[in-house]
Design a protein around this motif. Structure first.
Motif, PDB file in Angstrom:
ATOM      1  N   GLY A  14       0.801  -1.220   0.000  1.00 54.98           N
ATOM      2  CA  GLY A  14       0.000   0.000   0.000  1.00 54.98           C
ATOM      3  C   GLY A  14       0.834   1.270   0.000  1.00 54.98           C
ATOM      4  N   VAL A  15       2.023   1.215  -0.623  1.00 60.54           N
ATOM      5  CA  VAL A  15       2.906   2.378  -0.701  1.00 60.54           C
ATOM      6  C   VAL A  15       3.335   2.579  -2.152  1.00 60.54           C
ATOM      7  N   SER A  16       4.037   3.665  -2.416  1.00 61.18           N
ATOM      8  CA  SER A  16       4.535   3.921  -3.770  1.00 61.18           C
ATOM      9  C   SER A  16       5.763   3.050  -4.044  1.00 61.18           C
ATOM     10  N   PRO A  17       6.046   2.783  -5.321  1.00 58.91           N
ATOM     11  CA  PRO A  17       7.268   2.044  -5.644  1.00 58.91           C
ATOM     12  C   PRO A  17       8.527   2.750  -5.145  1.00 58.91           C
ATOM     13  N   ASP A  18       8.523   4.087  -5.131  1.00 60.51           N
ATOM     14  CA  ASP A  18       9.685   4.820  -4.611  1.00 60.51           C
ATOM     15  C   ASP A  18       9.925   4.522  -3.135  1.00 60.51           C
ATOM     16  N   ALA A  54       3.028  -3.306   9.510  1.00 61.30           N
ATOM     17  CA  ALA A  54       1.686  -3.077  10.061  1.00 61.30           C
ATOM     18  C   ALA A  54       1.740  -2.847  11.567  1.00 61.30           C
ATOM     19  N   LYS A  55       2.596  -3.590  12.273  1.00 60.39           N
ATOM     20  CA  LYS A  55       2.720  -3.431  13.726  1.00 60.39           C
ATOM     21  C   LYS A  55       3.326  -2.089  14.103  1.00 60.39           C
ATOM     22  N   PRO A  64      -4.209   5.991   1.291  1.00 59.24           N
ATOM     23  CA  PRO A  64      -5.505   5.405   1.621  1.00 59.24           C
ATOM     24  C   PRO A  64      -5.611   4.014   1.016  1.00 59.24           C
ATOM     25  N   TYR A  65      -6.169   3.104   1.773  1.00 65.36           N
ATOM     26  CA  TYR A  65      -6.337   1.735   1.297  1.00 65.36           C
ATOM     27  C   TYR A  65      -7.824   1.424   1.338  1.00 65.36           C
ATOM     28  N   THR A  66      -8.404   1.255   0.169  1.00 70.60           N
ATOM     29  CA  THR A  66      -9.842   1.020   0.107  1.00 70.60           C
ATOM     30  C   THR A  66     -10.128  -0.389  -0.369  1.00 70.60           C
ATOM     31  N   SER A  67     -11.326  -0.830  -0.101  1.00 67.54           N
ATOM     32  CA  SER A  67     -11.762  -2.161  -0.503  1.00 67.54           C
ATOM     33  C   SER A  67     -12.845  -2.035  -1.570  1.00 67.54           C
ATOM     34  N   ALA A  68     -12.452  -2.157  -2.810  1.00 68.12           N
ATOM     35  CA  ALA A  68     -13.432  -2.142  -3.894  1.00 68.12           C
ATOM     36  C   ALA A  68     -14.095  -3.503  -3.939  1.00 68.12           C
ATOM     37  N   ARG A  69     -15.433  -3.516  -3.806  1.00 68.44           N
ATOM     38  CA  ARG A  69     -16.204  -4.757  -3.793  1.00 68.44           C
ATOM     39  C   ARG A  69     -15.691  -5.717  -2.718  1.00 68.44           C
ATOM     40  N   ASN A  70     -15.234  -5.171  -1.617  1.00 72.31           N
ATOM     41  CA  ASN A  70     -14.810  -5.965  -0.467  1.00 72.31           C
ATOM     42  C   ASN A  70     -13.661  -6.922  -0.771  1.00 72.31           C
ATOM     43  N   ALA A  71     -12.769  -6.532  -1.647  1.00 73.36           N
ATOM     44  CA  ALA A  71     -11.607  -7.352  -1.979  1.00 73.36           C
ATOM     45  C   ALA A  71     -10.363  -6.720  -1.367  1.00 73.36           C
ATOM     46  N   PRO A  94      -2.459  -2.069   5.586  1.00 64.76           N
ATOM     47  CA  PRO A  94      -2.506  -2.003   7.042  1.00 64.76           C
ATOM     48  C   PRO A  94      -3.486  -3.008   7.654  1.00 64.76           C
ATOM     49  N   HIS A  95      -4.189  -3.761   6.813  1.00 63.85           N
ATOM     50  CA  HIS A  95      -5.233  -4.659   7.304  1.00 63.85           C
ATOM     51  C   HIS A  95      -4.734  -6.094   7.419  1.00 63.85           C
ATOM     52  N   ARG A  96      -4.961  -6.709   8.574  1.00 63.36           N
ATOM     53  CA  ARG A  96      -4.667  -8.133   8.787  1.00 63.36           C
ATOM     54  C   ARG A  96      -5.993  -8.860   8.764  1.00 63.36           C
ATOM     55  N   LEU A  97      -6.146  -9.797   7.818  1.00 57.88           N
ATOM     56  CA  LEU A  97      -7.384 -10.565   7.712  1.00 57.88           C
ATOM     57  C   LEU A  97      -7.089 -12.027   7.999  1.00 57.88           C
ATOM     58  N   VAL A  98      -8.005 -12.668   8.704  1.00 58.90           N
ATOM     59  CA  VAL A  98      -7.863 -14.072   9.051  1.00 58.90           C
ATOM     60  C   VAL A  98      -9.081 -14.804   8.530  1.00 58.90           C
TER      61      VAL A  98
END
Length: 131
Positions: A14-18, A54-55, A64-71, A94-98
């Motif tokens: 979720g960051v730029s390539p730079d 993330a920690k 910003p990290y968005t979820s398009a169609r919950n993906a 930044p999201h940890r999903l289990v």
């Protein structure tokens, strides 16, 4: 083992390539070069770095990290296999999903730590798509 280019790693983090390139240059994440000279990051190294990042509360930029169609595209950071059930963890920015799913599903998808995957959320269920 799966390896990722700097651009792919940046998208997963979720960051730029730079920013990803600066982290690699600073030695925060190990890289190696392929036959054509591109820098690659080993999937297991990227998975560990994504959890560490993330920690620590993120990187240098607040993208910003968005979820398009919950993906939630991300990287598999842990897999716990039982006799019948399995638990898969994905770090998506930044999201940890289990996700709890069958062992058979994990084996059919060929999921491994360091592999790119997408968590899809519907109601209270989290589904995993292999990238």
């Amino acid at each position: 083992m799966h390896s990722y280019t700097i651009g792919q790693a940046a998208r997963l983090l979720g960051v730029s390539p730079d920013t990803a390139r600066r982290w690699a240059d600073a030695g925060r994440v190990a890289t190696h070069r392929d036959d054509s000279g591109r820098r690659l990051i080993d999937g297991r190294d990227l998975a560990a770095f994504s959890v560490e990042l993330a920690k620590s509360g993120g990187g240098e930029e607040e993208a910003p990290y968005t979820s398009a169609r919950n993906a939630f595209p991300g990287i598999v950071t842990a897999i716990k296999l039982g006799d019948v059930a399995a638990q898969v963890e994905i770090q998506a920015g930044p999201h940890r999903l289990v996700s709890l799913l069958t062992r058979e599903a994990v084996e059919e998808l060929g999921l491994e730590v360091g592999m790119e995957a997408t968590a899809r959320v519907k109601s209270t269920n989290v589904h995993i798509d292999r990238a």
